[in-house]
Design an enzyme around this catalytic site. Structure first.
Site, PDB file in Angstrom:
ATOM      1  N   LYS A   1       5.805 -14.525  75.222  1.00  0.00           N
ATOM      2  CA  LYS A   1       7.180 -13.982  74.436  1.00  0.00           C
ATOM      3  C   LYS A   1       7.412 -14.874  72.897  1.00  0.00           C
ATOM      4  O   LYS A   1       6.745 -15.573  72.029  1.00  0.00           O
ATOM      5  CB  LYS A   1       8.190 -14.656  75.357  1.00  0.00           C
ATOM      6  CG  LYS A   1       9.650 -15.059  75.308  1.00  0.00           C
ATOM      7  CD  LYS A   1      10.372 -16.284  76.581  1.00  0.00           C
ATOM      8  CE  LYS A   1      11.774 -16.068  76.123  1.00  0.00           C
ATOM      9  NZ  LYS A   1      12.389 -16.598  76.617  1.00  0.00           N
TER      10      LYS A   1
ATOM     11  N   SER B   1      15.719 -13.947  79.890  1.00  0.00           N
ATOM     12  CA  SER B   1      15.532 -13.204  77.997  1.00  0.00           C
ATOM     13  C   SER B   1      14.208 -13.320  78.287  1.00  0.00           C
ATOM     14  O   SER B   1      13.847 -12.416  76.966  1.00  0.00           O
ATOM     15  CB  SER B   1      16.055 -13.985  77.172  1.00  0.00           C
ATOM     16  OG  SER B   1      14.669 -15.966  77.238  1.00  0.00           O
TER      17      SER B   1
ATOM     18  N   SER C   1      15.797 -18.168  82.356  1.00  0.00           N
ATOM     19  CA  SER C   1      15.004 -16.696  81.695  1.00  0.00           C
ATOM     20  C   SER C   1      13.784 -16.346  82.359  1.00  0.00           C
ATOM     21  O   SER C   1      13.137 -15.326  81.381  1.00  0.00           O
ATOM     22  CB  SER C   1      15.129 -17.543  80.229  1.00  0.00           C
ATOM     23  OG  SER C   1      16.146 -16.799  79.567  1.00  0.00           O
TER      24      SER C   1
END
Lengths: 96, 488
Positions: B79, B154, B178
């Site tokens: 990420k 996210s 997330s």
């Protein structure tokens, strides 16, 4: 119901170091009021005699030995700074 | 499509047997990324030369019969809020569009030492603020099962990377759901560790008392292996701790006969009936193996969302104060269209132009809730409610070993469907309390609704990370095989 005025938004924006155009200010005023109205339910929670959480893992006074470790060289640290001079970060004047 | 069922241990077996080479696997993923990424917008940055170079080194180690460990040669996606030395780390924000950190996050250091190959950096909601990946400055990621839908967020880029077979494993971060919610939306496994189990050093901070890095994988076993490599106390993160791998489940040695609590609050209004059906079926399957199912209550969970939307933005407003246009990242002084006369103007114009709508909204909310005259009413009250939420879980875990429920009240929603911020915030209703209480939890694919995956959430007491994997593996086994998306 939480009441948020455009004056509140201006004040919070100043504290947050943000500035908004007129339409943005209006949008945030409405949205913040809506969110804060929802959040207002927190006041009903039975929190008398309840201590606030400080560290969720239950840790306290975490310290380490006072030893000098390797750290990034000044040049490396400054590599990402947009404006620099003689090993320092350069900033605009603070007072007029 | 090839390799879509490849796991870490299968890959390592194939590497060792010479049936597959790390360079061949990396080349496969690079080719797939080139093919699929333009449509799905999963990777923001792909490390073509670097990943191939690392693969060559890994290959030599396998040829010499000396791999570094279970992750040697395993291609991983990170990420893009996880710092990678000299490699763009943007947090999907304009304010960090050109930022190359001069150091690696601790998890990245550990991955490199273990011989893992970093394929690239994946899309996220700006600074991990969102549940859909739509707030990314670089545009939304698409759900591989339906390109008109969000992958969740996210960590939507990492979840979609695994679901569309663009990496073997991935890392995400979880502040209010997330990792788990995108795992649920993309039909993969996502694990949010106990707060402190994984070092946050080098994770671009959103809400420091809630953020945790964790694995996103195809199987529970892969998540377990990855967690084993990235976890552990780190002198650079004073909140980090070691998790005892040999700790036992309280009520039972045989994990399949453990006590499972089902909170009635997680099955109320707002839960999509088809999702409820899948979760109930999962619980029944575990019951059939001998698990003892018990209804429990988490009475203060109704306050979790409000509590979170005070604590998180307050920490956001403090953490994001560092983006000032002076030290690193975007600066108004470098934009010829913006005039800056003094320092204050540099701050105002840099931040106003550099942050997106959701980041600004949360900075404003957090500044308000922690400002003079309001801090007692909002922030201090929220910290007390956080205690109530933690006590609910403490009480529940005095009676049961695990808590089961849905990850999200719904399947993946349409891109653009949730334009109102409060509606978007409500999509994290079942995941947020876990972060507030610092607990470990996993999302495991449980079934499909209208050809879209739905995840089961298993929550354990603090420090029960390794036991959660055991139960999740039991569930994975009785659940059976899942189908993979066909990306046209």
């Amino acid at each position: 119901m939480a009441k948020i005025t455009s004056g509140d938004v201006d004040h919070i924006a100043e504290l947050s170091r943000l500035e908004f155009k007129r339409e943005e200010q209006k949008k945030y005023t409405g949205e913040l009021e809506k969110i804060l109205t929802y959040i207002d339910e927190l006041k009903e929670a039975p929190t008398d005699k309840v201590e606030p959480i400080d560290q969720i893992g239950g840790l306290s006074n975490v310290s380490r030995d006072d030893e000098i470790n390797e750290s990034l060289a000044t040049q490396k640290v400054l590599e990402n700074a947009p404006e620099k001079q003689a090993g320092f970060i350069k900033v605009k004047k603070i007072f007029d | 499509m090839a390799y879509e069922k490849l796991t870490i241990s299968q890959t390592q077996n194939d590497f060792q047997a010479g049936k597959l080479k790390p360079t061949a696997l990396v080349k496969f993923y690079l080719a797939e990324i080139q093919k699929i990424n333009p449509d799905l917008n999963i990777y923001l940055e792909v490390l073509k030369e670097e990943s191939l170079r690392q693969a060559e080194e890994s290959e030599k180690r396998y040829q010499a019969g000396k791999p570094k460990g279970p992750l040697d040669g395993m291609p991983i996606a990170l990420k893009d809020n996880i710092s990678t030395k000299n490699v763009l780390t943007t947090a999907s924000s304009k304010i960090l569009e050109n930022y190359r950190p001069p150091y690696d996050a601790t998890v990245v250091e550990k991955l490199r030492e273990a011989g893992a190959i970093i394929l690239g950096k994946t899309n996220l909601d700006e600074f991990a603020m969102g549940s859909s990946t739509e707030t990314s400055f670089f545009g939304p990621t698409k759900n591989p099962y339906d390109l008109t839908r969000v992958p969740g967020g996210s960590s939507g880029g990492s979840a979609a990377a695994i679901a569309s077979n663009l990496a073997l494993v991935a890392l995400g971060s979880d502040t209010g759901g997330s990792i788990r919610q995108p795992a649920s939306f993309c039909g993969i496994v996502g694990f949010k560790p106990t707060y402190g189990a994984v070092s946050r050093y080098g994770l671009l901070a959103m809400a420091s008392s809630l953020d945790q890095i964790g694995p996103m994988t195809k199987t529970v076993r892969d998540a377990e292996i990855l967690f084993g490599v990235i976890s552990g106390a780190d002198p650079k993160d004073s909140t980090s701790i070691n998790i005892n791998q040999n700790a036992k489940c309280k009520s039972q040695n045989d994990i399949s006969k453990c006590k499972i609590g089902v909170p009635k609050e997680y099955f109320g209004q707002g839960l999509e009936p088809a999702v409820r059906k899948i979760i109930k079926k999962a619980i029944d399957q575990l019951k059939s193996l001998g698990a003892k199912i018990q209804e429990i209550s988490l009475p203060n969970s109704k306050y979790a969302l409000s509590c979170y939307y005070i604590i998180m933005p307050v920490e956001v407003s403090s953490n994001l104060a560092r983006y000032d246009g002076l030290k690193y990242g975007y600066s108004a002084t470098q934009n010829s269209k913006l005039k800056t006369q003094n320092l204050l103007e540099v701050y105002l114009k840099t931040r106003s132009d550099g942050f997106g709508v959701e980041a600004k909204r949360r900075i404003m909310l957090g500044t308000y809730a922690s400002s003079a005259g309001y801090i007692d009413k909002y922030y201090n009250q929220a910290q007390k409610v956080r205690t109530l939420i933690k006590k609910d879980f403490d009480k529940a875990f005095s009676e049961v070993d695990f808590i089961l429920g849905p990850v999200s009240p719904e399947k993946a929603f349409k891109i653009g469907q949730k334009s109102d911020p409060l509606t978007m915030y409500l999509s994290d209703i079942y995941t947020i309390a876990v972060n507030l209480a610092g607990l470990p939890a996993i999302s495991v694919p449980a079934g499909m609704v209208d050809d879209l995956p739905v995840g089961l959430q298993i929550i354990g007491p603090q420090f029960s990370d390794w036991q959660i994997f055991k139960l999740a593996k039991v569930f994975e086994r009785i659940r059976g095989e899942l189908s993979y998306p066909e990306i046209s």
